[in-house]
Each structure stands twice: as C-alpha cells, then as structure tokens.
Motif scaffolding. Structure first.
Motif, PDB file in Angstrom:
ATOM      1  N   THR A  91       0.795  -1.232   0.000  1.00 43.74           N
ATOM      2  CA  THR A  91       0.000   0.000   0.000  1.00 43.74           C
ATOM      3  C   THR A  91       0.826   1.280   0.000  1.00 43.74           C
ATOM      4  O   THR A  91       0.344   2.306  -0.480  1.00 43.74           O
ATOM      5  N   VAL A  92       2.046   1.229   0.527  1.00 48.43           N
ATOM      6  CA  VAL A  92       2.817   2.466   0.699  1.00 48.43           C
ATOM      7  C   VAL A  92       4.188   2.410   0.025  1.00 48.43           C
ATOM      8  O   VAL A  92       4.511   3.253  -0.803  1.00 48.43           O
ATOM      9  N   HIS A  93       5.001   1.454   0.387  1.00 53.27           N
ATOM     10  CA  HIS A  93       6.424   1.496   0.055  1.00 53.27           C
ATOM     11  C   HIS A  93       6.810   0.840  -1.272  1.00 53.27           C
ATOM     12  O   HIS A  93       7.829   1.209  -1.862  1.00 53.27           O
ATOM     13  N   GLY A  94       6.047  -0.124  -1.733  1.00 53.23           N
ATOM     14  CA  GLY A  94       6.430  -0.895  -2.912  1.00 53.23           C
ATOM     15  C   GLY A  94       6.687  -0.060  -4.152  1.00 53.23           C
ATOM     16  O   GLY A  94       7.634  -0.317  -4.902  1.00 53.23           O
ATOM     17  N   LYS A  95       5.878   0.938  -4.366  1.00 57.10           N
ATOM     18  CA  LYS A  95       5.999   1.772  -5.568  1.00 57.10           C
ATOM     19  C   LYS A  95       7.292   2.590  -5.577  1.00 57.10           C
ATOM     20  O   LYS A  95       7.699   3.108  -6.613  1.00 57.10           O
ATOM     21  N   ASN A  96       7.953   2.694  -4.417  1.00 56.54           N
ATOM     22  CA  ASN A  96       9.166   3.500  -4.290  1.00 56.54           C
ATOM     23  C   ASN A  96      10.448   2.704  -4.475  1.00 56.54           C
ATOM     24  O   ASN A  96      11.537   3.234  -4.272  1.00 56.54           O
ATOM     25  N   GLY A  97      10.321   1.427  -4.825  1.00 55.33           N
ATOM     26  CA  GLY A  97      11.505   0.593  -4.981  1.00 55.33           C
ATOM     27  C   GLY A  97      11.974   0.027  -3.648  1.00 55.33           C
ATOM     28  O   GLY A  97      11.295   0.143  -2.639  1.00 55.33           O
ATOM     29  N   TYR A  98      13.155  -0.567  -3.684  1.00 57.61           N
ATOM     30  CA  TYR A  98      13.647  -1.281  -2.506  1.00 57.61           C
ATOM     31  C   TYR A  98      14.199  -0.355  -1.423  1.00 57.61           C
ATOM     32  O   TYR A  98      13.895  -0.526  -0.245  1.00 57.61           O
ATOM     33  N   TRP A  99      15.016   0.615  -1.779  1.00 57.15           N
ATOM     34  CA  TRP A  99      15.801   1.356  -0.796  1.00 57.15           C
ATOM     35  C   TRP A  99      14.975   2.341   0.021  1.00 57.15           C
ATOM     36  O   TRP A  99      14.172   3.098  -0.506  1.00 57.15           O
ATOM     37  N   MET A 100      15.218   2.332   1.311  1.00 56.84           N
ATOM     38  CA  MET A 100      14.514   3.197   2.255  1.00 56.84           C
ATOM     39  C   MET A 100      14.770   4.679   1.983  1.00 56.84           C
ATOM     40  O   MET A 100      13.932   5.523   2.270  1.00 56.84           O
ATOM     41  N   THR A 101      15.929   4.999   1.441  1.00 52.37           N
ATOM     42  CA  THR A 101      16.249   6.394   1.147  1.00 52.37           C
ATOM     43  C   THR A 101      15.279   7.005   0.147  1.00 52.37           C
ATOM     44  O   THR A 101      15.129   8.225   0.101  1.00 52.37           O
ATOM     45  N   ASN A 102      14.605   6.158  -0.615  1.00 46.37           N
ATOM     46  CA  ASN A 102      13.587   6.616  -1.568  1.00 46.37           C
ATOM     47  C   ASN A 102      12.178   6.313  -1.075  1.00 46.37           C
ATOM     48  O   ASN A 102      11.236   6.332  -1.861  1.00 46.37           O
ATOM     49  N   GLY A 103      12.039   5.986   0.201  1.00 44.08           N
ATOM     50  CA  GLY A 103      10.729   5.618   0.748  1.00 44.08           C
ATOM     51  C   GLY A 103      10.338   4.193   0.423  1.00 44.08           C
ATOM     52  O   GLY A 103       9.169   3.833   0.495  1.00 44.08           O
ATOM     53  N   GLY A 104      11.322   3.376   0.067  1.00 43.59           N
ATOM     54  CA  GLY A 104      11.067   2.002  -0.343  1.00 43.59           C
ATOM     55  C   GLY A 104      10.836   1.039   0.807  1.00 43.59           C
ATOM     56  O   GLY A 104      10.710   1.430   1.964  1.00 43.59           O
ATOM     57  N   TYR A 105      10.837  -0.234   0.468  1.00 39.50           N
ATOM     58  CA  TYR A 105      10.430  -1.284   1.406  1.00 39.50           C
ATOM     59  C   TYR A 105      11.595  -2.034   2.040  1.00 39.50           C
ATOM     60  O   TYR A 105      11.415  -3.086   2.659  1.00 39.50           O
ATOM     61  N   GLU A 106      12.789  -1.488   1.972  1.00 35.66           N
ATOM     62  CA  GLU A 106      13.979  -2.108   2.550  1.00 35.66           C
ATOM     63  C   GLU A 106      13.769  -2.479   4.020  1.00 35.66           C
ATOM     64  O   GLU A 106      14.011  -3.622   4.428  1.00 35.66           O
ATOM     65  N   TYR A 107      13.342  -1.541   4.831  1.00 31.13           N
ATOM     66  CA  TYR A 107      13.172  -1.775   6.266  1.00 31.13           C
ATOM     67  C   TYR A 107      12.062  -2.797   6.532  1.00 31.13           C
ATOM     68  O   TYR A 107      12.192  -3.646   7.420  1.00 31.13           O
ATOM     69  N   ASN A 108      11.000  -2.743   5.746  1.00 31.07           N
ATOM     70  CA  ASN A 108       9.929  -3.729   5.900  1.00 31.07           C
ATOM     71  C   ASN A 108      10.468  -5.140   5.668  1.00 31.07           C
ATOM     72  O   ASN A 108      10.126  -6.077   6.392  1.00 31.07           O
ATOM     73  N   MET A 109      11.319  -5.296   4.649  1.00 30.86           N
ATOM     74  CA  MET A 109      11.890  -6.609   4.347  1.00 30.86           C
ATOM     75  C   MET A 109      12.822  -7.080   5.459  1.00 30.86           C
ATOM     76  O   MET A 109      12.841  -8.267   5.802  1.00 30.86           O
ATOM     77  N   VAL A 110      13.593  -6.159   6.034  1.00 30.88           N
ATOM     78  CA  VAL A 110      14.473  -6.525   7.145  1.00 30.88           C
ATOM     79  C   VAL A 110      13.643  -7.020   8.323  1.00 30.88           C
ATOM     80  O   VAL A 110      13.954  -8.058   8.928  1.00 30.88           O
ATOM     81  N   LEU A 111      12.576  -6.319   8.646  1.00 30.81           N
ATOM     82  CA  LEU A 111      11.719  -6.744   9.756  1.00 30.81           C
ATOM     83  C   LEU A 111      11.067  -8.095   9.474  1.00 30.81           C
ATOM     84  O   LEU A 111      10.979  -8.946  10.362  1.00 30.81           O
ATOM     85  N   ILE A 112      10.620  -8.302   8.241  1.00 33.76           N
ATOM     86  CA  ILE A 112      10.040  -9.597   7.863  1.00 33.76           C
ATOM     87  C   ILE A 112      11.073 -10.702   8.062  1.00 33.76           C
ATOM     88  O   ILE A 112      10.777 -11.760   8.636  1.00 33.76           O
ATOM     89  N   ALA A 113      12.300 -10.484   7.593  1.00 36.11           N
ATOM     90  CA  ALA A 113      13.353 -11.495   7.737  1.00 36.11           C
ATOM     91  C   ALA A 113      13.646 -11.785   9.207  1.00 36.11           C
ATOM     92  O   ALA A 113      13.804 -12.949   9.601  1.00 36.11           O
ATOM     93  N   VAL A 114      13.707 -10.751  10.022  1.00 34.46           N
ATOM     94  CA  VAL A 114      14.020 -10.921  11.446  1.00 34.46           C
ATOM     95  C   VAL A 114      12.928 -11.734  12.142  1.00 34.46           C
ATOM     96  O   VAL A 114      13.221 -12.698  12.859  1.00 34.46           O
ATOM     97  N   VAL A 115      11.668 -11.369  11.948  1.00 30.32           N
ATOM     98  CA  VAL A 115      10.614 -12.078  12.684  1.00 30.32           C
ATOM     99  C   VAL A 115      10.423 -13.501  12.169  1.00 30.32           C
ATOM    100  O   VAL A 115      10.141 -14.403  12.964  1.00 30.32           O
ATOM    101  N   ILE A 116      10.602 -13.713  10.871  1.00 32.39           N
ATOM    102  CA  ILE A 116      10.521 -15.086  10.353  1.00 32.39           C
ATOM    103  C   ILE A 116      11.692 -15.904  10.890  1.00 32.39           C
ATOM    104  O   ILE A 116      11.518 -17.058  11.305  1.00 32.39           O
ATOM    105  N   GLY A 117      12.883 -15.309  10.899  1.00 32.70           N
ATOM    106  CA  GLY A 117      14.044 -16.011  11.443  1.00 32.70           C
ATOM    107  C   GLY A 117      13.847 -16.420  12.888  1.00 32.70           C
ATOM    108  O   GLY A 117      14.112 -17.573  13.264  1.00 32.70           O
ATOM    109  N   VAL A 118      13.362 -15.517  13.711  1.00 31.15           N
ATOM    110  CA  VAL A 118      13.118 -15.842  15.124  1.00 31.15           C
ATOM    111  C   VAL A 118      12.008 -16.882  15.239  1.00 31.15           C
ATOM    112  O   VAL A 118      12.107 -17.814  16.051  1.00 31.15           O
ATOM    113  N   ALA A 119      10.965 -16.765  14.427  1.00 37.89           N
ATOM    114  CA  ALA A 119       9.880 -17.750  14.480  1.00 37.89           C
ATOM    115  C   ALA A 119      10.390 -19.148  14.138  1.00 37.89           C
ATOM    116  O   ALA A 119       9.975 -20.133  14.751  1.00 37.89           O
ATOM    117  N   LEU A 120      11.302 -19.241  13.176  1.00 43.02           N
ATOM    118  CA  LEU A 120      11.841 -20.548  12.787  1.00 43.02           C
ATOM    119  C   LEU A 120      12.803 -21.113  13.835  1.00 43.02           C
ATOM    120  O   LEU A 120      12.837 -22.323  14.057  1.00 43.02           O
TER     121      LEU A 120
END
Length: 132
Positions: A91-120
């Motif tokens: 809804t928000v970050h995808g259209k801005n590409g990956y990097w957070m410096t452009n409002g992208g979804y970089e940080y969202n992906m890091v959080l997803i990786a962290v919580v999935i890693g801990v869950a596993l």
C-alpha cells in the motif's frame, strides 16, 4: 548467549510494534489514533473501510508485538507482524523501490526477515510465563 540474543531481538522488535499499534489505536507516543490514521489511509487511496483497516493494523501491531516480545506464541506474533509489513509494502512502500532512502520497502523486508528467522529458531529460553 543465543537465548540472550533472541531476547534482545524479540524485545526491541516486539515492543516497537506494540508502540506502533498504540499510536494507531490510542494516539499514544505521538500517534494519530484510529480516526486520523483512517483519514491518512483514505488519502493514499484506501477509500473503503479505512478506519477498519487502521484498527486491524493497530491490533495486529499491538498484539503481534506483545506475543513476539514476550515469546508467548511468538510464531503467531511473527505472522501478524509479517502481514502488517506485507500490507505496508503493497500500500505504501512498494511503488518507491527497494531502498529506504527513496521511501522504499527495505526496512519492511528486514523486519520480515528478522521475525521469520526468530519464528523458525524459536523464542529462546527467556519466555514470559511459559514456552509453547
């Protein structure tokens, strides 16, 4: 030491999501509350049920963060956090590409990786009340 590392990750990430949920639901910590969050969602194109979506996002962040932080059903908390982060990407970050410096979804992906890693891996030994 791994258990202490997992505890640190769970507390920082989980309590951060608790705070975000409280911002959306109650307007705490400089947040806007449900009405203003719903208005913001409407402004970015979510016209139908914006306040419902704001409420659901807040609930998922608050409860998901609590579960993740405490280690009680941390896998369920991780799922709730992943759902919110995927929604934020679409809804928000995808259209801005990956990097957070452009409002992208970089940080969202890091959080997803962290919580999935801990869950596993599992919450570790330091769990509030009991280990499921």
């Amino acid at each position: 030491m791994a258990d202490i590392g997992l505890l640190i990750i769970r507390l920082v990430v989980g309590l951060t999501f608790v705070g975000h949920g409280a911002q959306k639901l109650f307007g705490w910590f400089g947040g806007t509350g449900i009405n203003k969050t719903g208005e913001w969602l409407e402004s970015i194109g979510i016209k139908t049920g914006a306040k419902i979506w704001a409420t659901l996002a807040g609930i998922f962040e608050l409860i998901g963060g609590l579960l993740f932080a405490t280690g009680i059903l941390s896998w369920l908390g991780a799922i709730m956090i992943v759902i919110v982060m995927i929604d934020a990407i679409f809804t928000v970050h995808g259209k801005n590409g990956y990097w957070m410096t452009n409002g992208g979804y970089e940080y969202n992906m890091v959080l997803i990786a962290v919580v999935i890693g801990v869950a596993l891996i599992g919450p570790g030994q330091f769990v509030l009340l009991y280990k499921l």
